[in-house]
Design a protein around this motif. Structure first.
Motif, PDB file in Angstrom:
ATOM      1  N   GLN A   8      66.377  71.785  29.898  1.00  0.00           N
ATOM      2  CA  GLN A   8      67.686  71.878  29.262  1.00  0.00           C
ATOM      3  C   GLN A   8      68.627  70.767  29.737  1.00  0.00           C
ATOM      4  O   GLN A   8      69.470  70.306  28.990  1.00  0.00           O
ATOM      5  CB  GLN A   8      68.331  73.242  29.568  1.00  0.00           C
ATOM      6  CG  GLN A   8      67.528  74.437  29.107  1.00  0.00           C
ATOM      7  CD  GLN A   8      67.375  74.512  27.603  1.00  0.00           C
ATOM      8  OE1 GLN A   8      68.242  74.085  26.864  1.00  0.00           O
ATOM      9  NE2 GLN A   8      66.238  75.028  27.157  1.00  0.00           N
ATOM     10  N   ASN A   9      68.463  70.352  30.999  1.00  0.00           N
ATOM     11  CA  ASN A   9      69.422  69.441  31.622  1.00  0.00           C
ATOM     12  C   ASN A   9      69.079  67.957  31.521  1.00  0.00           C
ATOM     13  O   ASN A   9      69.953  67.123  31.715  1.00  0.00           O
ATOM     14  CB  ASN A   9      69.596  69.794  33.099  1.00  0.00           C
ATOM     15  CG  ASN A   9      70.182  71.169  33.279  1.00  0.00           C
ATOM     16  OD1 ASN A   9      70.941  71.648  32.446  1.00  0.00           O
ATOM     17  ND2 ASN A   9      69.834  71.821  34.364  1.00  0.00           N
ATOM     18  N   TYR A  10      67.832  67.626  31.276  1.00  0.00           N
ATOM     19  CA  TYR A  10      67.411  66.224  31.300  1.00  0.00           C
ATOM     20  C   TYR A  10      66.654  65.853  30.024  1.00  0.00           C
ATOM     21  O   TYR A  10      66.025  66.699  29.400  1.00  0.00           O
ATOM     22  CB  TYR A  10      66.500  65.949  32.503  1.00  0.00           C
ATOM     23  CG  TYR A  10      67.127  66.310  33.825  1.00  0.00           C
ATOM     24  CD1 TYR A  10      68.105  65.499  34.387  1.00  0.00           C
ATOM     25  CD2 TYR A  10      66.757  67.462  34.501  1.00  0.00           C
ATOM     26  CE1 TYR A  10      68.692  65.823  35.597  1.00  0.00           C
ATOM     27  CE2 TYR A  10      67.335  67.800  35.718  1.00  0.00           C
ATOM     28  CZ  TYR A  10      68.307  66.973  36.252  1.00  0.00           C
ATOM     29  OH  TYR A  10      68.877  67.304  37.445  1.00  0.00           O
ATOM     30  N   GLU A  11      66.687  64.572  29.708  1.00  0.00           N
ATOM     31  CA  GLU A  11      65.884  64.059  28.594  1.00  0.00           C
ATOM     32  C   GLU A  11      64.515  63.627  29.096  1.00  0.00           C
ATOM     33  O   GLU A  11      63.533  63.682  28.375  1.00  0.00           O
ATOM     34  CB  GLU A  11      66.582  62.887  27.926  1.00  0.00           C
ATOM     35  CG  GLU A  11      67.823  63.302  27.158  1.00  0.00           C
ATOM     36  CD  GLU A  11      68.476  62.136  26.441  1.00  0.00           C
ATOM     37  OE1 GLU A  11      67.792  61.114  26.203  1.00  0.00           O
ATOM     38  OE2 GLU A  11      69.656  62.252  26.118  1.00  0.00           O
ATOM     39  N   GLN A  12      64.482  63.159  30.336  1.00  0.00           N
ATOM     40  CA  GLN A  12      63.232  62.745  30.968  1.00  0.00           C
ATOM     41  C   GLN A  12      63.386  62.906  32.468  1.00  0.00           C
ATOM     42  O   GLN A  12      64.456  62.663  33.021  1.00  0.00           O
ATOM     43  CB  GLN A  12      62.915  61.298  30.627  1.00  0.00           C
ATOM     44  CG  GLN A  12      61.585  60.841  31.160  1.00  0.00           C
ATOM     45  CD  GLN A  12      61.180  59.479  30.608  1.00  0.00           C
ATOM     46  OE1 GLN A  12      61.817  58.932  29.724  1.00  0.00           O
ATOM     47  NE2 GLN A  12      60.117  58.934  31.150  1.00  0.00           N
ATOM     48  N   PHE A  13      62.309  63.322  33.143  1.00  0.00           N
ATOM     49  CA  PHE A  13      62.359  63.506  34.583  1.00  0.00           C
ATOM     50  C   PHE A  13      60.952  63.442  35.158  1.00  0.00           C
ATOM     51  O   PHE A  13      59.967  63.495  34.419  1.00  0.00           O
ATOM     52  CB  PHE A  13      63.040  64.832  34.959  1.00  0.00           C
ATOM     53  CG  PHE A  13      62.416  66.048  34.320  1.00  0.00           C
ATOM     54  CD1 PHE A  13      61.446  66.777  34.988  1.00  0.00           C
ATOM     55  CD2 PHE A  13      62.808  66.461  33.056  1.00  0.00           C
ATOM     56  CE1 PHE A  13      60.871  67.901  34.407  1.00  0.00           C
ATOM     57  CE2 PHE A  13      62.247  67.585  32.465  1.00  0.00           C
ATOM     58  CZ  PHE A  13      61.271  68.299  33.138  1.00  0.00           C
ATOM     59  N   TYR A  14      60.861  63.293  36.485  1.00  0.00           N
ATOM     60  CA  TYR A  14      59.585  63.233  37.180  1.00  0.00           C
ATOM     61  C   TYR A  14      59.346  64.549  37.910  1.00  0.00           C
ATOM     62  O   TYR A  14      60.277  65.168  38.404  1.00  0.00           O
ATOM     63  CB  TYR A  14      59.576  62.098  38.209  1.00  0.00           C
ATOM     64  CG  TYR A  14      59.650  60.731  37.583  1.00  0.00           C
ATOM     65  CD1 TYR A  14      58.527  60.140  37.019  1.00  0.00           C
ATOM     66  CD2 TYR A  14      60.848  60.027  37.552  1.00  0.00           C
ATOM     67  CE1 TYR A  14      58.590  58.888  36.438  1.00  0.00           C
ATOM     68  CE2 TYR A  14      60.919  58.772  36.979  1.00  0.00           C
ATOM     69  CZ  TYR A  14      59.792  58.209  36.428  1.00  0.00           C
ATOM     70  OH  TYR A  14      59.862  56.965  35.854  1.00  0.00           O
ATOM     71  N   VAL A  15      58.071  64.926  37.981  1.00  0.00           N
ATOM     72  CA  VAL A  15      57.673  66.142  38.688  1.00  0.00           C
ATOM     73  C   VAL A  15      56.515  65.792  39.614  1.00  0.00           C
ATOM     74  O   VAL A  15      55.551  65.140  39.194  1.00  0.00           O
ATOM     75  CB  VAL A  15      57.230  67.250  37.708  1.00  0.00           C
ATOM     76  CG1 VAL A  15      56.827  68.514  38.458  1.00  0.00           C
ATOM     77  CG2 VAL A  15      58.316  67.537  36.692  1.00  0.00           C
TER      78      VAL A  15
END
Length: 151
Positions: A116-123
């Motif tokens: 919900q909070n990001y368009e793209q992120f790393y995990v």
């Protein structure tokens, strides 16, 4: 960044046109020319950097090669090994969260709030040093509630 940022030297963005770069080059080269300034040591270095930036960015082939090298350097500076680039559609439900299988046998666990909070992120993987890059498909999120996403 180990690669000189020629765009920054010329005061332009990566999206600058050839004419934008040329205009910036001419303005800067006139201001820093060793024959026209007092502090010739400082300005001579700046003058040569401006010339170097223009020599690379003025030619389409060398600019394209520079852009690739610059992008690779930025990725390496992130200091992470990205195993895969996926979309949020590829995640599967795991307890109250979402997951993606790592090649080591473990999983990447994704918090639904991140979607919900990001368009793209790393995990990061729970077991090894690999990461995945998750690009959020907002269309999928809009068509389903946060409670039912991925189920």
């Amino acid at each position: 960044m180990s690669v000189k940022d020629f765009y920054e030297i010329l005061g332009c963005s990566e999206e600058a046109t050839h004419e934008d770069l040329k205009s910036a080059f001419h303005k800067l080269i006139l201001k820093s020319h060793p024959d026209k300034v007092q502090d010739s040591n400082k300005d001579a270095v700046e003058f040569h950097q401006i010339q170097e930036a223009w020599n690379v960015l003025s030619k389409p082939e060398s600019r394209k090669l520079y852009d690739v090298e610059r992008k690779q350097t930025k990725l390496e500076e992130e200091s992470i090994v990205v195993l895969a680039r996926i979309t949020s559609d590829e995640l599967y439900p795991k307890n109250e969260e979402l997951a993606y299988q790592c090649r080591c046998g473990s999983e990447y666990i994704v918090d639904k709030e991140d979607l919900q909070n990001y368009e793209q992120f790393y995990v990061a993987c729970d077991e090894c040093t690999f990461y995945i890059s998750v690009k959020v498909n907002k269309n999928s999120l809009n068509h389903s509630s946060s409670d039912s996403f991925g189920t």
